[in-house]
Design a protein around this motif. Structure first.
Motif: not given
Length: 123
Positions: A4, A6, A22, A36, A78, A95-96, A114, A117
């Protein structure tokens, strides 16, 4: 293995908008939902939003309802998080995650994550 990734984080002024993406990949990716979460400095990671791949049902934390929208593109594997009217308390690493089983509101129900970000909202 599932990956994953991001993207879309950054610095924005209060009241502004950002869109996070993501992208999921991997030969065995079969998650039923994507979510998320966010972790603010000094705080535990918390649920933000989740979307079901099939049917598109969505779930939101009360703190973001009406301002954030989670979207999906099944063909691209996505998921997006459109964040409007951002507030300084929205500063966090986002985070995803790919849901495995259990309550969509619990981080323990998600199997893959992930790298996160950073979103920074200035006042």
């Amino acid at each position: 293995q599932v990956q994953l990734v991001e993207s879309g984080g950054g610095l924005v002024q209060a009241g502004g908008s950002l869109r996070l993406s993501c992208a999921a990949s991997g030969r065995t990716f079969r998650s039923t939902a994507m979510g998320w979460f966010r972790a603010a400095p000094g705080k535990e990671r918390e649920f933000v939003a989740t979307i079901i791949w099939s049917g598109g049902s969505t779930y939101y934390a009360d703190s973001v309802k009406g301002r954030f929208t989670i979207l999906r593109d099944n063909a691209k594997n996505t998921v997006y998080l459109q964040m409007n009217s951002l507030k300084p308390e929205g500063t966090a690493v986002y985070y995803c995650a790919a849901h495995l089983s259990g309550s969509v509101y619990s981080e323990y129900a998600y199997q893959y994550w992930g790298q996160g970000t950073q979103v920074t909202v200035s006042s």
